[in-house]
Design a protein around this motif. Structure first.
Motif, short mmCIF file in Angstrom:
data_model
loop_
_atom_site.label_atom_id
_atom_site.label_comp_id
_atom_site.label_asym_id
_atom_site.label_seq_id
_atom_site.Cartn_x
_atom_site.Cartn_y
_atom_site.Cartn_z
N ALA A 90 0.82 -1.21 0.00
CA ALA A 90 0.00 0.00 0.00
C ALA A 90 0.85 1.26 0.00
CB ALA A 90 -0.95 0.00 1.20
N GLU A 91 2.12 1.15 0.36
CA GLU A 91 3.01 2.31 0.41
C GLU A 91 3.70 2.59 -0.93
OE1 GLU A 91 3.12 4.34 3.04
OE2 GLU A 91 1.58 3.02 3.89
N ILE A 92 3.57 1.70 -1.89
CA ILE A 92 4.22 1.89 -3.19
C ILE A 92 3.51 3.02 -3.95
CG2 ILE A 92 4.63 0.82 -5.46
CD1 ILE A 92 4.94 -1.86 -3.99
N PRO A 93 4.25 4.00 -4.46
CA PRO A 93 3.63 5.08 -5.23
C PRO A 93 2.84 4.52 -6.42
CG PRO A 93 5.89 5.65 -4.69
CD PRO A 93 5.70 4.20 -4.30
N GLY A 94 1.59 4.96 -6.54
CA GLY A 94 0.70 4.48 -7.60
C GLY A 94 -0.32 3.48 -7.11
N VAL A 95 -0.03 2.83 -5.98
CA VAL A 95 -0.98 1.87 -5.40
C VAL A 95 -2.04 2.66 -4.63
CG1 VAL A 95 -1.28 0.01 -3.71
CG2 VAL A 95 0.66 -0.03 -5.30
N VAL A 96 -3.32 2.37 -4.92
CA VAL A 96 -4.41 3.09 -4.26
C VAL A 96 -5.22 2.22 -3.32
CG1 VAL A 96 -4.59 4.87 -6.04
CG2 VAL A 96 -5.95 2.78 -6.25
N GLU A 97 -5.09 0.89 -3.43
CA GLU A 97 -5.85 0.00 -2.54
C GLU A 97 -5.20 -1.37 -2.56
OE1 GLU A 97 -10.44 -0.36 -2.08
OE2 GLU A 97 -9.88 -1.78 -3.65
N VAL A 98 -5.17 -2.01 -1.40
CA VAL A 98 -4.67 -3.38 -1.28
C VAL A 98 -5.67 -4.16 -0.44
CG1 VAL A 98 -2.79 -4.88 -0.50
CG2 VAL A 98 -2.27 -2.61 -1.43
N GLN A 99 -6.05 -5.32 -0.92
CA GLN A 99 -6.97 -6.20 -0.19
C GLN A 99 -6.28 -7.51 0.12
OE1 GLN A 99 -10.02 -6.10 -3.29
NE2 GLN A 99 -11.41 -5.18 -1.79
N GLU A 100 -6.44 -7.96 1.37
CA GLU A 100 -5.95 -9.28 1.76
C GLU A 100 -7.09 -10.26 1.58
OE1 GLU A 100 -3.97 -9.48 5.62
OE2 GLU A 100 -3.95 -7.29 5.58
N VAL A 101 -6.83 -11.35 0.87
CA VAL A 101 -7.84 -12.38 0.61
C VAL A 101 -7.52 -13.57 1.51
CG1 VAL A 101 -8.85 -13.86 -1.16
CG2 VAL A 101 -8.04 -11.57 -1.77
N MET A 102 -8.56 -14.10 2.15
CA MET A 102 -8.35 -15.14 3.16
C MET A 102 -8.23 -16.55 2.58
SD MET A 102 -7.99 -13.52 5.90
CE MET A 102 -7.98 -14.88 7.04
N THR A 103 -8.67 -16.76 1.34
CA THR A 103 -8.62 -18.11 0.78
C THR A 103 -7.95 -18.08 -0.59
OG1 THR A 103 -10.80 -17.83 -0.21
CG2 THR A 103 -10.72 -18.84 1.97
N GLY A 104 -7.44 -19.20 -0.99
CA GLY A 104 -6.86 -19.34 -2.32
C GLY A 104 -5.44 -18.85 -2.40
N GLU A 105 -4.84 -19.13 -3.55
CA GLU A 105 -3.45 -18.75 -3.78
C GLU A 105 -3.31 -17.25 -4.02
OE1 GLU A 105 0.07 -19.76 -6.93
OE2 GLU A 105 -1.32 -21.36 -6.40
N ALA A 106 -4.26 -16.68 -4.76
CA ALA A 106 -4.24 -15.24 -5.05
C ALA A 106 -4.77 -14.52 -3.81
CB ALA A 106 -5.09 -14.94 -6.26
N ASN A 107 -3.87 -14.24 -2.85
CA ASN A 107 -4.33 -13.76 -1.55
C ASN A 107 -4.04 -12.29 -1.26
OD1 ASN A 107 -1.59 -13.98 -1.12
ND2 ASN A 107 -1.74 -15.54 0.47
N VAL A 108 -3.53 -11.56 -2.25
CA VAL A 108 -3.35 -10.11 -2.13
C VAL A 108 -3.76 -9.48 -3.46
CG1 VAL A 108 -1.71 -8.21 -1.75
CG2 VAL A 108 -1.46 -10.35 -0.45
N LEU A 109 -4.74 -8.58 -3.39
CA LEU A 109 -5.20 -7.87 -4.59
C LEU A 109 -4.77 -6.41 -4.48
CD1 LEU A 109 -8.83 -9.29 -4.82
CD2 LEU A 109 -6.74 -10.17 -5.90
N VAL A 110 -4.08 -5.93 -5.50
CA VAL A 110 -3.54 -4.58 -5.49
C VAL A 110 -4.19 -3.79 -6.61
CG1 VAL A 110 -1.43 -3.20 -5.76
CG2 VAL A 110 -1.32 -5.43 -4.61
N ARG A 111 -4.76 -2.64 -6.28
CA ARG A 111 -5.30 -1.74 -7.29
C ARG A 111 -4.33 -0.58 -7.42
NH1 ARG A 111 -10.46 -3.51 -8.43
NH2 ARG A 111 -11.36 -4.77 -6.80
#
Length: 157
Positions: A90-111
């Motif tokens: 979330a601290e990376i310039p250009g990142v506006v949202e980060v979601q932690e996902v509780m299940t599955g392999e894809a467990n971090v979504l970055v917008r």
């Protein structure tokens, strides 16, 4: 944070605020829900103090600002480090949202918003340097939001 039990009035206030908090006064909510404005103000203050309402945010159309590269970056983090890596992402310039996902392999979504392809590449590289494995990147065309429908017609059971 412990969860808080919401009664039907709390839920209906949340629904009304989710529709359009910017243009909705406590008097408007009170009139719609047939309660006093002071009751609504007190409930909103309690919901804020309890962390149920975490803030009021602008819904920005990035395309209208000339930033056409609104991107969803799907990542995988080691489970023990997921929360730490998501916060760092979330601290990376250009990142506006980060979601932690509780299940599955894809467990971090970055917008993220990129000004060009090189900018998106930089964001992906910084995510990789943190220890997140990028598995997919998708350009977002539109986002459609609405209030949670179960709060609209809430009743105490």
């Amino acid at each position: 944070m412990a969860s808080r039990e919401l009664d039907s009035l709390d839920k209906r206030i949340l629904y009304t605020l989710q529709r359009d908090a910017r243009r909705t006064s406590s008097s408007d909510v009170a009139a719609e829900l047939d309660v006093s404005a002071s009751t609504v103000r007190n409930r909103i203050q309690r919901l804020e103090a309890d962390g149920v309402i975490r803030g009021y945010h602008a819904d920005v159309d990035y395309g209208a600002t000339g930033h056409q590269l609104f991107t969803l970056i799907v990542c995988t983090a080691p489970i023990p480090k997921r929360e730490e890596l998501a916060a760092a992402a979330a601290e990376i310039p250009g990142v506006v949202e980060v979601q932690e996902v509780m299940t599955g392999e894809a467990n971090v979504l970055v917008r993220a918003i990129g000004v060009n392809g090189d900018d998106l590449t930089r964001i992906g590289e910084e995510l990789d340097e943190l220890g997140l494995r990028v598995s997919d990147e998708d350009l977002i065309r539109n986002t459609h939001r609405r209030p949670y429908s179960r709060f609209r017609e809430a009743t105490d059971e």
